[in-house]
Design a protein around this motif. Structure first.
Motif, mmCIF file in Angstrom:
data_model
loop_
_atom_site.group_PDB
_atom_site.id
_atom_site.type_symbol
_atom_site.label_atom_id
_atom_site.label_comp_id
_atom_site.label_asym_id
_atom_site.label_seq_id
_atom_site.Cartn_x
_atom_site.Cartn_y
_atom_site.Cartn_z
ATOM 1 N N TRP A 12 0.840 -1.206 0.000
ATOM 2 C CA TRP A 12 0.000 0.000 0.000
ATOM 3 C C TRP A 12 0.872 1.251 0.000
ATOM 4 C CZ3 TRP A 12 -0.588 4.178 3.207
ATOM 5 C CH2 TRP A 12 -1.714 4.973 2.963
ATOM 6 N N ASN A 16 0.829 4.103 -2.743
ATOM 7 C CA ASN A 16 0.227 5.390 -2.422
ATOM 8 C C ASN A 16 1.186 6.447 -1.887
ATOM 9 O OD1 ASN A 16 -2.704 4.946 -2.902
ATOM 10 N ND2 ASN A 16 -2.316 3.273 -1.475
ATOM 11 N N LEU A 17 2.386 6.046 -1.511
ATOM 12 C CA LEU A 17 3.296 7.031 -0.914
ATOM 13 C C LEU A 17 4.631 7.138 -1.629
ATOM 14 C CD1 LEU A 17 2.721 6.297 2.880
ATOM 15 C CD2 LEU A 17 1.796 8.175 1.543
ATOM 16 N N ARG A 19 5.661 6.007 -5.005
ATOM 17 C CA ARG A 19 5.592 5.420 -6.338
ATOM 18 C C ARG A 19 6.892 5.678 -7.114
ATOM 19 N NH1 ARG A 19 0.139 6.132 -9.727
ATOM 20 N NH2 ARG A 19 -0.647 5.592 -7.684
ATOM 21 N N ASP A 23 7.355 11.332 -5.793
ATOM 22 C CA ASP A 23 6.339 10.977 -4.817
ATOM 23 C C ASP A 23 6.947 10.875 -3.420
ATOM 24 O OD1 ASP A 23 3.664 10.733 -5.128
ATOM 25 O OD2 ASP A 23 3.675 8.549 -4.922
ATOM 26 N N THR A 27 5.980 12.941 -0.104
ATOM 27 C CA THR A 27 5.557 12.257 1.113
ATOM 28 C C THR A 27 6.346 12.751 2.309
ATOM 29 O OG1 THR A 27 4.986 10.312 -0.161
ATOM 30 C CG2 THR A 27 5.307 10.008 2.202
#
Lengths: 409, 397
Positions: A12, A16-17, A19, A23, A27
């Motif tokens: 996950w 979502n954090l 990639r 990203d 984050t």
């Protein structure tokens, strides 16, 4: 299995954090900002000495002028409101479960309590959190009892509402609408509490509820007037709407406070709070009118034509065919406008009424708290009152929007 | 054979004739409204006479001296009340323009952040929106001013100024930031800049037409920007450097000197308005981007456009059309909300008026004038946005 949870979490996070490297930078940056703000807010809330708010909790809720047995007025008002809203929710639930009444959650059935509690928490957590925070501060047994009784009455109302016959939904809605009015009458005339003594949460709740209830019918009339084919009616409606939408509410409230008195004979000048409510009503009606006009325009002309073909007279077409559908189309916008009005009630600060912000700064002038820069605490609490109600209303409006959404008509 | 003439329909009696009823109904409403207004007006006249204040049509109070000065302006107490009102009007317009620019930048950034595939970024933006959208703007402004600036320790006391050298310095008396100012009159250079904008726009149009005609990239935006930059630099050199940079610094006595100085009142109002309105602009941005049909993006992808091209040439132009009406509403709201200044004693139009009334100006005239000025601003904004809207709208039906 912990292993699979860990793998899932990694997957996950990767998705979502982290990639790619951009990203990852985002984050880290936003993570640091969020962590910093969280720590600041937590240390502020948990690390401050809330004595000033603890002492003044009652003042924040009803204003400094209501005390002793008079406090029963607001308490009865809240109970009445909770019961009426409970009945309405129960009746709505009943209408939605026509086919399988067994699926309804019954507050009288202890087996349903865990589910009911979960649902109530999910929908009202901001409100409940604020109440819990206040109760933890004051550790007042009376406050706790009032809160518990309010919840119990709400659930009892729901139990009654879901047992009413199917057609009584509109009566339940009417009762929920009239409950605040009855509460206001009880407090004002039953307990004889003069308008000038209303304060805090009680005052803004009254101004907001009264403003919505009074401006809605006026808004409907103005919307119809603006769409009227009669030139004089149309011109009057347009002038009214554009005037009140073009001038800031602050200016209108100042006019209400300083100028309206000049327009009336001395015996007819209402008290400051009532003048504010009148201004809120006149102002919000103009915005309601535009919202409702949007609903009227969204209605296909065929509806009105079909009703005409059936030989219905004009006013019946409006009240039975056009208005119900038009209003239904714009329910989310109506709720949005009501939230705006709720936020606008804070502007009573400017004309010196005892709304929560004004009280928040008044508390810091009490002898034991003077000159210690405690206004950050009291303002935070006052802001929280506004935010919690507004946030809860906006979440309910989003739910409603989803519920009314596609495929409902 | 003769055709019997159709019988002329008998006119219904006037009390059932819809044509008569319409006119009579409107006349009755107009009469009622007129009577109400007349009653209010006569009350106004009686009351002003009774209280011994100027009659409601007497605007001569505007020519009298203000008798006080306005913090941060060079208005003298001997100047007229009209001059004070003008200072207020300029300040209202100024805070509206600065606020609108900052709000647009922050709001669009947050709106795009809400759609980010990065969970943390999207969550941050969502928390921001839920926090500020549901808090009354007055609470935001007052909390920043009283709760953070004056009492919260956000601004250090005098003599202990917080400083980021050359960039920013702040203490309880104000916030100074690095600023560019003109040494002499700003107009010659502003004129040159305007010329540069015109020339750049012209060049980019010309390159754009060339690109459309030949299909070869002609870099319209880039070439226009280069032309503007060239004009700006040449003009700056030709005028012998008409600008200077003023940086804030903290002197030995702990006082802040230099830089563009914002009073705490102005800063609190501006920050509060921007933070509040940006939450609404963020929602509009998100909604408008989501309103563009997904097929548009997929079709652009199928044509082989890069993600940047898809956003710039397909998504944003369409989202912009959806966004303009609600955006203009928010700009108008920000402008009207600048009247919240009255609560924190930043002296703009509303505050000037309420101060004038507190010092003996007739309340009816003063507030009538104030409402009229706000109506003018609203009307002007509506005209501008309607023009933009009708120029950008897709011609249909």
């Amino acid at each position: 299995m912990t292993g699979s949870i860990a793998t899932n979490a990694t997957a996950w996070a990767k998705e979502n954090l982290f990639r790619n490297w951009r990203d990852a930078v985002l984050t880290v940056v936003f993570g640091l900002i969020l962590a910093f703000l969280t720590i600041r807010v937590l240390s502020f809330v948990l690390g401050s000495d809330w004595e000033i708010q603890r002492v003044n909790m009652r003042n924040s809720l009803v204003g400094p002028e209501i005390s002793g047995t008079d406090l029963w007025g607001p308490v009865i008002g809240i109970w009445l409101g909770a019961a009426a809203v409970g009945v309405l929710i129960g009746a709505m639930d009943r209408a939605q479960h026509v086919d399988d009444p067994g699926a309804m959650l019954d507050p009288l059935n202890p087996a349903h309590w865990p589910q009911l509690a979960a649902r109530t928490l999910d929908r009202l957590w901001p409100l409940l959190a604020l109440v819990a925070f206040s109760l933890l501060l004051t550790t007042s047994a009376a406050g706790l009892l009032v809160a518990i009784a309010t919840l119990a009455l709400g659930f009892l109302g729901r139990a009654v509402g879901m047992r009413l016959p199917l057609g009584s939904l509109r009566w339940a809605a009417l009762a929920a609408g009239l409950a605040p009015l009855v509460a206001v009458l009880i407090i004002r005339y039953g307990f004889g509490i003069d308008w000038k003594d209303w304060g805090g949460f009680l005052l803004v709740a009254f101004a907001g509820a009264a403003g919505i209830a009074l401006s809605f019918p006026l808004g409907i009339l103005l919307a119809l007037g603006r769409r009227s084919k009669l030139p004089a009616i149309k011109a009057l409606s347009v002038a009214y709407i554009e005037f009140f939408r073009g001038v800031p509410l602050v200016v209108l409230l100042l006019i209400g406070s300083l100028v309206i008195g000049l327009f009336l004979p001395r015996s007819l000048i209402p008290s400051e709070a009532i003048r504010a409510v009148i201004i809120f009503t006149l102002f919000t009606a103009a915005y309601f009118a535009e919202v409702i006009r949007g609903g009227l325009q969204s209605l296909p002309a065929g509806q009105e034509e079909a009703a005409k073909a059936l030989g219905l007279p004009g006013w019946r077409i409006t009240t039975f065919i056009v208005m119900p559908q038009a209003l239904r189309n714009v329910i989310p916008a109506i709720v949005g406008q009501s939230i705006s009005l709720w936020k606008d009630t804070s502007l009573m600060f400017i004309i010196g009424l005892a709304e929560p912000l004004r009280l928040a700064s008044a508390f810091t002038r009490q002898p034991e708290f003077r000159g210690q820069g405690l206004i950050t605490l009291t303002l935070f609490f006052a802001g929280l009152i506004y935010w919690v109600v507004s946030f809860t209303m906006s979440r309910e409006s989003q739910r409603l929007e989803r519920k009314l959404g596609v495929g409902q008509r | 054979m003769t055709v019997a003439p159709a019988p002329t329909p008998a006119r219904p009696p006037p009390w059932r004739d819809v044509r008569v009823l319409r006119i009579a109904g409107q006349a009755a409403v107009l009469l009622a409204v007129g009577l109400l207004l007349a009653w209010l007006w006569s009350n106004l006249q009686t009351n002003t006479e009774r209280l011994g204040i100027p009659a409601p049509t007497d605007f001569s109070y505007l020519d009298q001296p203000v008798g006080q000065s306005i913090a941060g302006s060079d208005l003298r107490p001997t100047q007229s009340r009209l001059d004070a009102l003008q200072v207020g009007l300029v300040r209202t317009i100024q805070i509206a323009i600065v606020g609108i620019i900052l709000t647009t930048i922050l709001g669009i950034f947050l709106g795009i952040a809400r759609l980010s595939s990065n969970w943390l970024v999207a969550t941050f933006a969502r928390l921001y929106v839920e926090l500020f959208r549901n808090t009354p703007p007055l609470v935001v402004v007052i909390f920043i001013y009283l709760g953070m600036f004056i009492n919260g320790g956000f601004l250090p006391p005098q003599g202990e100024a917080f400083e980021i050298p050359k960039l920013l310095a702040m203490d309880i008396r104000g916030i100074s930031v690095l600023w560019v100012s003109f040494t002499g009159s700003p107009w010659p250079y502003l004129l040159i800049l305007a010329l540069g904008v015109g020339l750049g726009w012209f060049v980019s149009r010309w390159r754009g037409r060339a690109q459309d005609a030949t299909g070869k990239p002609a870099y319209p935006v880039l070439s226009g920007f280069i032309v503007f930059l060239a004009v700006a630099i040449v003009g700056w050199l030709a005028l012998g450097g008409p600008t200077e940079i003023t940086a804030p610094s903290v002197g030995a006595d702990g006082r802040i000197a230099g830089g563009n100085k914002l009073t705490p009142e102005y800063a609190a109002l501006l920050v509060g308005l921007v933070l509040y309105t940006a939450s609404h602009v963020a929602e509009i941005t998100r909604g408008s981007i989501q309103a563009v049909a997904r097929g548009q993006d997929e079709a652009a992808k199928a044509l082989g456009l890069t993600p940047g091209q898809r956003l710039r040439k397909v998504i944003l132009p369409q989202a912009l059309r959806v966004a303009i009406p609600p955006m203009s509403n928010q700009y108008l709201n920000l402008t009207k909300n600048s009247s919240l200044a009255v609560a924190i004693a930043y002296v703009e139009m509303t505050r000037v008026t309420s101060d004038l009334v507190a010092n003996g100006a007739p309340a009816f005239q003063a507030f009538l004038l104030l409402a009229f000025l706000y109506l003018l601003i609203s009307l002007a904004t509506a005209l501008i946005t309607n023009t933009i809207n009708s120029r950008l709208a897709i011609p249909e039906r």
